[in-house]
Design an enzyme around this catalytic site. Sequence first.
Site, mmCIF file in Angstrom:
data_model
loop_
_atom_site.group_PDB
_atom_site.id
_atom_site.type_symbol
_atom_site.label_atom_id
_atom_site.label_comp_id
_atom_site.label_asym_id
_atom_site.label_seq_id
_atom_site.Cartn_x
_atom_site.Cartn_y
_atom_site.Cartn_z
ATOM 1 N NE ARG A 196 -3.539 -2.494 0.258
ATOM 2 C CZ ARG A 196 -3.016 -3.514 -0.665
ATOM 3 N NH1 ARG A 196 -1.875 -3.403 -1.269
ATOM 4 N NH2 ARG A 196 -3.799 -4.710 -0.341
ATOM 5 C CB SER A 253 -8.705 -2.431 4.874
ATOM 6 O OG SER A 253 -9.058 -3.671 4.452
ATOM 7 C CD GLU A 323 -5.298 -0.001 2.932
ATOM 8 O OE1 GLU A 323 -5.149 -0.828 3.535
ATOM 9 O OE2 GLU A 323 -6.117 0.090 1.789
HETATM 10 C C1 LIG Z 1 -15.539 -1.033 -0.259
HETATM 11 C C2 LIG Z 1 -13.878 -0.694 -0.630
HETATM 12 C C3 LIG Z 1 -13.118 -1.782 -0.770
HETATM 13 C C4 LIG Z 1 -11.751 -1.676 -0.897
HETATM 14 N N1 LIG Z 1 -10.830 -2.647 -1.232
HETATM 15 C C5 LIG Z 1 -9.705 -2.414 -1.450
HETATM 16 C C6 LIG Z 1 -8.777 -3.440 -1.501
HETATM 17 O O1 LIG Z 1 -9.178 -4.675 -1.859
HETATM 18 N N2 LIG Z 1 -7.221 -3.419 -1.749
HETATM 19 C C7 LIG Z 1 -6.986 -2.066 -1.616
HETATM 20 O O2 LIG Z 1 -5.644 -1.738 -2.003
HETATM 21 N N3 LIG Z 1 -7.714 -0.990 -1.489
HETATM 22 C C8 LIG Z 1 -9.113 -1.136 -1.429
HETATM 23 N N4 LIG Z 1 -9.853 -0.178 -1.319
HETATM 24 C C9 LIG Z 1 -9.284 1.367 -0.973
HETATM 25 C C10 LIG Z 1 -9.279 2.157 -2.150
HETATM 26 O O3 LIG Z 1 -10.291 1.786 -3.107
HETATM 27 C C11 LIG Z 1 -7.657 2.025 -2.805
HETATM 28 O O4 LIG Z 1 -6.973 2.517 -2.113
HETATM 29 C C12 LIG Z 1 -7.976 2.654 -4.220
HETATM 30 O O5 LIG Z 1 -7.009 2.530 -4.738
HETATM 31 C C13 LIG Z 1 -7.945 4.273 -3.827
HETATM 32 O O6 LIG Z 1 -8.332 4.970 -5.202
HETATM 33 P P1 LIG Z 1 -9.044 6.472 -5.117
HETATM 34 O O7 LIG Z 1 -8.946 6.785 -6.790
HETATM 35 O O8 LIG Z 1 -10.418 6.341 -4.711
HETATM 36 O O9 LIG Z 1 -7.989 7.170 -4.452
HETATM 37 P P2 LIG Z 1 -8.379 8.370 -3.460
HETATM 38 O O10 LIG Z 1 -9.041 7.799 -2.274
HETATM 39 O O11 LIG Z 1 -9.114 9.510 -3.969
HETATM 40 O O12 LIG Z 1 -7.065 8.699 -3.263
HETATM 41 C C14 LIG Z 1 -6.129 8.120 -2.387
HETATM 42 C C15 LIG Z 1 -4.705 8.602 -2.230
HETATM 43 O O13 LIG Z 1 -4.361 8.537 -3.599
HETATM 44 C C16 LIG Z 1 -3.879 9.872 -4.099
HETATM 45 N N5 LIG Z 1 -4.208 10.074 -5.622
HETATM 46 C C17 LIG Z 1 -5.378 9.799 -6.136
HETATM 47 N N6 LIG Z 1 -5.238 9.939 -7.587
HETATM 48 C C18 LIG Z 1 -4.134 10.488 -7.731
HETATM 49 C C19 LIG Z 1 -3.452 10.841 -9.036
HETATM 50 N N7 LIG Z 1 -3.942 10.681 -10.134
HETATM 51 N N8 LIG Z 1 -2.048 10.909 -8.827
HETATM 52 C C20 LIG Z 1 -1.443 10.847 -7.471
HETATM 53 N N9 LIG Z 1 -2.085 10.612 -6.385
HETATM 54 C C21 LIG Z 1 -3.341 10.230 -6.506
HETATM 55 C C22 LIG Z 1 -4.588 10.703 -3.409
HETATM 56 O O14 LIG Z 1 -3.861 12.142 -2.985
HETATM 57 C C23 LIG Z 1 -4.634 10.274 -1.965
HETATM 58 O O15 LIG Z 1 -3.218 10.236 -1.187
HETATM 59 C C24 LIG Z 1 -11.193 -0.137 -0.898
HETATM 60 C C25 LIG Z 1 -12.070 0.717 -0.540
HETATM 61 C C26 LIG Z 1 -13.365 0.667 -0.376
HETATM 62 C C27 LIG Z 1 -14.375 1.569 -0.109
#
Ligand SMILES: Cc1cc2nc3c(=O)[nH]c(=O)nc-3n(C[C@H](O)[C@H](O)[C@H](O)COP(=O)(O)OP(=O)(O)OC[C@H]3O[C@@H](n4cnc5c(N)ncnc54)[C@H](O)[C@@H]3O)c2cc1C
Length: 327
Positions: A196, A253, A323
């Site tokens: 992560r 998580s 996380e």
């Molecule tokens: C129901 C549920 C299940 C999930 N299951 C998993 C799982 O199985 N495994 C897992 O790893 N995660 C899981 N997650 C967490 C999450 O979905 C992941 O971490 C996902 O990759 C975050 O992507 P996001 O676009 O929503 O990022 P955001 O939440 O919008 O941002 C997360 C971080 O990434 C940065 N960021 C976003 N976009 C960019 C970009 N274009 N360039 C640089 N930095 C950026 C943001 O500044 C922030 O620091 C889950 C979440 C939920 C709600």
Amino acid sequence: MDRQQRESLAGLTKNWPSAMQFDVPMAGYSTLRAGGRAAALIDVHRLSELRRLLEQLHEQQLVFRVIGRGSNILVTDKGFPGVIIRLKGELEQVDLVEASDENSDALETKKIEGGELLINAGGGCSLGNFLTWCAQQGLSGLEFMTGIPGSVGGAVRMNAGALGGEIGDCLHSLECVDACGSTIRVPRSDLRLSYRKAELVGRDRERDIDALIVASVNFRLMRVEQGEIRSRCAGYLSRRKGKQPTGVASAGSFFKNPAGDAAGRLIEAAGLKGRCCGEAMVSPVHANFIVNTGKSTATDILTLMEQVQETVFQEFAVRLEPEVEII
Ligand SMILES: Cc1cc2nc3c(=O)[nH]c(=O)nc-3n(C[C@H](O)[C@H](O)[C@H](O)COP(=O)(O)OP(=O)(O)OC[C@H]3O[C@@H](n4cnc5c(N)ncnc54)[C@H](O)[C@@H]3O)c2cc1C
């Protein structure tokens, strides 16, 4: 942000597909459905807009943060004093990089071995749309990501993964924009990807990855029959069902798993399942999920997070690290 800064940002973005919004409640942009306000928020549709915006923010000494689908963030109730950026339009598109294209990435497609293909996905593209496209095209490698509700850029930043796989396994290179608005190509070899976490190493090691926006990502994927990919995706999705709370606001998580153990196991063993603070609750379905059962504030969620950390530390001498990115 003062009046003059707001006026100049409003002026810059006046004729863009989405104009700058001010004083925006972030609960609507986070899957936790909670959080304070951002001073400003903008959806950027083109790389040129992104570069111009970052140049101006740099000149005005304003802070920014890019978000994807908001599935791993929580903005504190104090709010965020700068500009929240989301990538849309051109920056959500997906394409096969053809070896005949006149660009440097295309030249590298020739170097890819073993029948792999190079795919370019915009940083703002939702993982769901990307995986559907891959299945339609018969491109395999990321099926284990099925069900993760993030964007391509957010997933790379978090090195998201599931069931033994991580997005970093299929990465080839990134196209990023830095805090001054310059574009930078980051090859896979300049990244250290761990659980992560994505960090820059090599020649870019002095740069902080937090200051880079991932505008697009090149992935190496394999040709596999469409039906086979769809059945793998369905298999991964069914392994999630029943183990995670559904239909309730969460960020997945909440804590990272400590080495050799599972955060959920420790939280459950500490008797914290169902523990509430305001309308935030440790999910009775999966102890590593903090869910918003109604109108929880960010403070409720963060207070519950601290209570969980404290109790687990007292019981097992393990300090759980969130996380979720607290902004
Ligand atoms: C129901 C549920 C299940 C999930 N299951 C998993 C799982 O199985 N495994 C897992 O790893 N995660 C899981 N997650 C967490 C999450 O979905 C992941 O971490 C996902 O990759 C975050 O992507 P996001 O676009 O929503 O990022 P955001 O939440 O919008 O941002 C997360 C971080 O990434 C940065 N960021 C976003 N976009 C960019 C970009 N274009 N360039 C640089 N930095 C950026 C943001 O500044 C922030 O620091 C889950 C979440 C939920 C709600």
